[in-house]
Each structure stands twice: as C-alpha cells, then as structure tokens.
Scaffold this active site. Structure first.
Site, PDB file in Angstrom:
ATOM      1  N   LEU A  77       0.821  -1.195   0.000  1.00 28.86           N
ATOM      2  CA  LEU A  77       0.000   0.000   0.000  1.00 28.86           C
ATOM      3  C   LEU A  77       0.865   1.260   0.000  1.00 28.86           C
ATOM      4  O   LEU A  77       1.960   1.265   0.576  1.00 28.86           O
ATOM      5  CB  LEU A  77      -0.915   0.008   1.224  1.00 28.86           C
ATOM      6  N   LYS A  78       0.383   2.318  -0.640  1.00 33.84           N
ATOM      7  CA  LYS A  78       1.078   3.604  -0.630  1.00 33.84           C
ATOM      8  C   LYS A  78       0.437   4.467   0.449  1.00 33.84           C
ATOM      9  O   LYS A  78      -0.678   4.956   0.288  1.00 33.84           O
ATOM     10  CB  LYS A  78       1.016   4.289  -1.996  1.00 33.84           C
ATOM     11  N   TRP A  79       1.167   4.656   1.537  1.00 31.83           N
ATOM     12  CA  TRP A  79       0.651   5.382   2.682  1.00 31.83           C
ATOM     13  C   TRP A  79       0.876   6.881   2.493  1.00 31.83           C
ATOM     14  O   TRP A  79       1.904   7.310   1.978  1.00 31.83           O
ATOM     15  CB  TRP A  79       1.339   4.903   3.959  1.00 31.83           C
TER      16      TRP A  79
END
Length: 361
Positions: free
Chosen positions: A28-30
């Site tokens: 995931l791209k936080w």
C-alpha cells in the site's frame, strides 16, 4: 549508536506507472512522512526522505519504537496520523506535528499521536540486510515484528500489508482509498535495497476536474511569468473555495499566460477571496494555512476575475482541497465558472483505517 546500517539513509523510491508489473509484490502507498527508523537499544533516530531527523517531533513514536521494535534494527516505513475517530489518514494533522516549539510538540504528541507503518527491514542485530532480495527482507520483517506487534492492534508500530496477487492489490487500490491511502507500490521481490533510487513503481489515483482560475502567483525567477494558477470550486452555498494550484507549464508558456491574464487582473474589492486582503504577503487564500516548510516565504497572489475555467488532473481531495499540486490538462472555454462545483468530483466510499491495518498477508 552502532548499527550495521547507520543514519542517514535516503529511502528507496518509486516511479509512476499506469499498470502494475507482473510477478512483483504489491504494498500500500501510505500518505504520510517517509521515515527510516534506527534503533540501537535505547537510542532511536527517526530519519526522513531528505535525511533530516524527525525524532524530536514524534516523542510518542520514539517510546513506541523502544517498546515494539527489535532491540537493534533499521526499519523503513511511513509515519502517519489518523483522524480523531480513527477511520482514515489525516495528512493535515500530520503536517501540524512539525513545530519548532517543544511545548507544542509535546501537546500534539498526546492530541494527535502518530503511527509508524513498517514495510521493509534494512538491518537486524549485527546483520546488514540491504543486499538481500526484498522477498527475504519482507519475511524477516514479518518474523521480527510478529513477536512484538500487539494482538489488540493498539500499538504505535504496525505492519503494512503486502500481496503477490494483482487482483487483491487492485481491490485494495479501490477499497482502501476511502481510508485515505494514496495507491499502491509495486516492489521487485528479487531486488536489493537501493537507497535514493527509483526502482520501485507506484500506481496512484488520478481524476480530472474543471476549476475556476481566480488568481496567480508569479514565477520565482521571472516576475512576468506565471508560477502557478490558483484554483477554486463553488460550494453548495455559492462560496468559491480555494482548492489548490496548477503549475505544469514550460517557461515560454508561463510568459504567454502572464500576458494573456492581465485583462482579468483585479483587486480584492469584490473578489471571492477578498478576506485575503489582511493576509496579503503572508498566506494563501485558505484561512490559517501557511507554509510550514518554507518559513518567511511570500505566498501572496494576484487576484483575477473568476471568469476562466481550466481542466486539471488530480489524485484526491483532503477536506476541501486537492492533496497535491494538480496537473494542467486544457482550458475549458465551453464551461461556465458557476458550473465548477464539488458535485462533479468523484468521492471514494469511506473505508475504516482499522480494517486496512488489520489486513494480513
């Protein structure tokens, strides 16, 4: 501090692509502050993307690292802050954590405590893992954190979920946007850790919107060239809200735009952002929003009559504003400014952040 990987380390980065590479691992791209955490016993340093320590701004994370990470380790991840109800990420609250006054830092540490979301392991004990394939580093990270992650999910250190299945990743891409996540990161499972190199790929949400141009700033190197156009959208009560800027023009076009827009230049009397008069030279047309990263920077603007419409590409909203600088697409002479409302925007369905953090590989 004496670790096999010593600070500062520039984090490994990603370049944008329209599709995910096959056979990679998908993370995931936080939406937070990238940070590499160094722990040697009680000594802790929170590194940043620009290699300047963030340690003093997040005292609650220093304590969490001591309590929840292995005694000697170097971990790559993201510092994030959740909304008060814990349902989504809150980047605006995270930005407020960077403050020069220690009293304010301590207050915010209790009021808006941060989380550290881990996704890579660079060192453990006396072992440098940066030359190891990512799939092995990830397995070592899961094993190392598995013993310390709190089963009740109340710790400050969390593990970012990862999958090898593209269909699962794309489901995350759609579902988890409602929790404030930025997209996906694809990582080559056989790649070593390469500091500062864009060898990963990222897939981000991308949409378009028609916005009113209600002002501009001149370019930092040429006061007869456009630096950025200030964008607005009308709210349901007819207020023109400042939603962001667009600035993706070559220099020749910036100079042309400066000439083209002079006929629309006005003063703040009767302008939708006329209340900005008292903030002129200090703030953007968003009340109370300054530049926390560029102290003393002049953020004043030249007001324009709100008569021109531009189509821009954006990723997502945070509150009333676009989270990042938008990309210019085209002028829209066929659109009336009054038609540029929030109703046109695609808003993702809400998704609880707790569910994202609870995902297991």
């Amino acid at each position: 501090m004496d670790l096999p990987v010593m600070p500062p380390v520039s984090p490994m980065l990603a370049k944008p692509l329209k599709t995910l590479p096959e056979g990679w691992l998908y993370d995931l791209k936080w939406d937070g502050f990238r940070s590499i955490v160094f722990r040697d016993g009680d000594e802790v340093e929170l590194g940043s993307r620009n290699e300047r320590p963030l340690t003093r701004y997040f005292p609650e994370l220093v304590e969490a690292v001591r309590a929840e990470l292995p005694r000697r380790c170097v971990v790559d991840g993201e510092i994030v802050v959740a909304t008060a109800d814990g349902t989504r990420l809150d980047f605006e609250a995270l930005q407020q954590r960077i403050h020069p006054a220690d009293s304010r830092v301590q207050l915010l540490a209790g009021r808006t405590p941060a989380l550290f979301v881990a996704f890579d392991l660079l060192a453990l004990g006396d072992e440098d893992l940066t030359g190891m394939p990512f799939r092995e580093r990830r397995a070592r990270l899961e094993a190392a954190l598995g013993e310390s992650l709190r089963a009740d999910g109340r710790g400050r250190v969390r593990l970012s979920p990862v999958t090898a299945q593209e269909e699962v990743a794309m489901r995350w891409f759609t579902d988890f946007e409602g929790a404030g996540l930025d997209g996906l990161i694809a990582k080559d499972p056989e790649a070593a850790y390469q500091p500062g190199k864009r060898v990963q790929t990222k897939l981000k949400h991308e949409r378009t919107a028609d916005c009113v141009v209600a002002g501009y700033r001149t370019h930092k190197s040429d006061d007869e060239a456009i630096g950025s156009l200030l964008l607005g959208l009308f709210t349901q009560d007819g207020r023109l809200a400042h939603v962001g800027v667009t600035s993706s023009f070559p220099m020749a076009r910036r100079r042309e735009l400066f000439v083209e827009l002079q006929d629309l230049v006005t003063d703040l009397d009767g302008h939708p952002w006329d209340w900005a008069r008292q903030l002129e030279g200090e703030r953007t047309p968003a009340k109370g929003v300054g530049s926390r990263w560029n102290g003393g920077k002049d953020l004043s603007f030249v007001p324009l009559r709100p008569e021109r419409v531009v189509e821009v590409r954006y990723d997502y909203l945070e509150g009333e504003r676009f989270r990042h600088t938008t990309q210019f697409v085209r002028w829209r002479p066929d659109r009336e400014p009054a038609s540029c409302t929030y109703d046109q925007l695609d808003r993702p369905e809400d998704h609880d952040l707790a569910d994202v953090l609870a995902v297991r590989r």
